[in-house]
Design a protein around this motif. Sequence first.
Motif, mmCIF file in Angstrom:
data_model
loop_
_atom_site.group_PDB
_atom_site.id
_atom_site.type_symbol
_atom_site.label_atom_id
_atom_site.label_comp_id
_atom_site.label_asym_id
_atom_site.label_seq_id
_atom_site.Cartn_x
_atom_site.Cartn_y
_atom_site.Cartn_z
ATOM 1 N N ALA A 99 -80.980 2.520 -5.877
ATOM 2 C CA ALA A 99 -81.865 1.479 -5.345
ATOM 3 C C ALA A 99 -82.747 0.875 -6.425
ATOM 4 C CB ALA A 99 -82.736 2.073 -4.235
ATOM 5 N N SER A 100 -82.408 1.094 -7.679
ATOM 6 C CA SER A 100 -83.284 0.675 -8.776
ATOM 7 C C SER A 100 -83.404 -0.842 -8.920
ATOM 8 C CB SER A 100 -82.786 1.269 -10.097
ATOM 9 O OG SER A 100 -81.474 0.798 -10.388
ATOM 10 N N LYS A 101 -82.427 -1.589 -8.380
ATOM 11 C CA LYS A 101 -82.461 -3.041 -8.545
ATOM 12 C C LYS A 101 -82.654 -3.769 -7.211
ATOM 13 C CE LYS A 101 -79.782 -2.966 -12.814
ATOM 14 N NZ LYS A 101 -78.605 -3.480 -13.555
ATOM 15 N N VAL A 107 -84.173 -7.162 -13.136
ATOM 16 C CA VAL A 107 -83.123 -8.104 -13.554
ATOM 17 C C VAL A 107 -83.816 -9.403 -13.943
ATOM 18 C CG1 VAL A 107 -80.990 -9.280 -12.926
ATOM 19 C CG2 VAL A 107 -81.507 -7.036 -11.948
ATOM 20 N N GLY A 108 -84.021 -9.591 -15.225
ATOM 21 C CA GLY A 108 -84.756 -10.752 -15.707
ATOM 22 C C GLY A 108 -83.857 -11.790 -16.345
ATOM 23 N N VAL A 109 -84.494 -12.833 -16.861
ATOM 24 C CA VAL A 109 -83.765 -13.935 -17.487
ATOM 25 C C VAL A 109 -82.957 -13.443 -18.687
ATOM 26 C CG1 VAL A 109 -84.030 -16.137 -18.709
ATOM 27 C CG2 VAL A 109 -85.425 -15.659 -16.695
ATOM 28 N N GLU A 118 -77.197 -11.273 -16.407
ATOM 29 C CA GLU A 118 -76.980 -10.449 -15.229
ATOM 30 C C GLU A 118 -77.256 -11.226 -13.947
ATOM 31 O OE1 GLU A 118 -77.923 -5.981 -13.417
ATOM 32 O OE2 GLU A 118 -79.097 -6.734 -15.114
ATOM 33 N N LEU A 119 -78.211 -12.144 -14.001
ATOM 34 C CA LEU A 119 -78.484 -12.976 -12.822
ATOM 35 C C LEU A 119 -77.253 -13.783 -12.421
ATOM 36 C CD1 LEU A 119 -82.079 -14.231 -13.677
ATOM 37 C CD2 LEU A 119 -81.448 -12.716 -11.776
#
Length: 425
Positions: A99-101, A107-109, A118-119
Amino acid sequence: MLRLTTIIPLLLVSLSFAEEDAPKLDTGDTAWLLVSSALVMLMTLPGLALFYGGMAKRKDTLNTIAMSFVAYCLASLVWFAYGYSLAFGEDIGGIIGSASKIFLSGVGVDSLQDTIPELLFVMFQLTFAAITVALVSGSLVERLKFSAWVIFVVLWVSLVYVPIAHWVWGGGFLAEDGALDFAGGTVVHINAGIAGLVGAIILGRRRDAVLLPNNLPLVVLGAGLLWFGWFGFNAGSAVGANGLAAVAMLNTNIATATAALAWMFTEWLHRKKPTVLGLASGVIAGLVSITPAAGFVNVFGAFIIGLTAGPICYFMVAKVKEKLGYDDALDVFGIHGVAGIIGAILTGVFADPSVNEAGKGLLYGNPGQVITQIWSVIVTVVYSGVMTAIILFVAKALTGLRVKEEEEITGLDRSQHGESAYNIS
């Protein structure tokens, strides 16, 4: 001093290796995945919506289209909230991701997934989750309450799609077993096909179970958009602008063209006329069958897969469904389920290590791959079938499943939405 002159060069060398090993953004890969994500979105809206909407009865056209639209919207939010994290987060016991994300935490730019942001990977995989649950609607149209569909979408994406996606693509136990599924034979098509079959059986037959498309040009337009979007679906699954993407694209086209013609000629021989609906259905059978194999087989393998899927799916729809008596309204199981199974198993036969070193099939000295593929099919069928039944019974307890008989007679456009697709005076 001597030690420093020895240690400093070693540190510099180790840092240079670390920089080489670190993932780096590739603008070409990123551009291709941006396009691929848009193409897969196009498959659901408007591709699948028009394909299904044109096949439904005139009085149920809008409701059928709305099921695809709301599925895309709901799946988007589920994926953002927790679906991505549980599917692609750090593996927990081979069963689910961490559940970390959740809510895309962390999850950044600048976060990378291999060579792309990743986005963007989140967005690409979101479109897969959305079309998978939207596919299920084709088995349930013309008698399912819209409120029940909303509940079903949220629960099914959460409890069925997400775990299976993790098992195959997120580092789960099927991935560890060596199951090959390049773009969704098990995760998408077998999963949706079995869910559709179970749903059709639980809902029961419609009052009028005849498939009489209200608008065949819409069906053909939808099929064409699906074929076009499928290049993003399959070639995009290479997650890069590279030779593997090119192989997947060509394989997709060859298998689809072959299956469409194989369906057409089979129907022509069997029923003495080649229908346009049959040609469009053959297209979908080909697209589905090559999906698990697209990045693992050579072009000859793609040709054989399409040639096999077309006639088998035709007889599944034309003869077997009638004999078994289930009312899979738009043949989700007969095409997606059956072609998905064909493609998944034949991937184990034709996987060519010269195309993709990750896959080696029966023809290249690895008969065990066929067994692994069959195992992945069985797991998907059992889990999807059981969980779909449970979810439908939960939805039934909350809102009921079927519309009233008079609402079915009137049509779901009027009874569920208060609208009509064709306001002709």
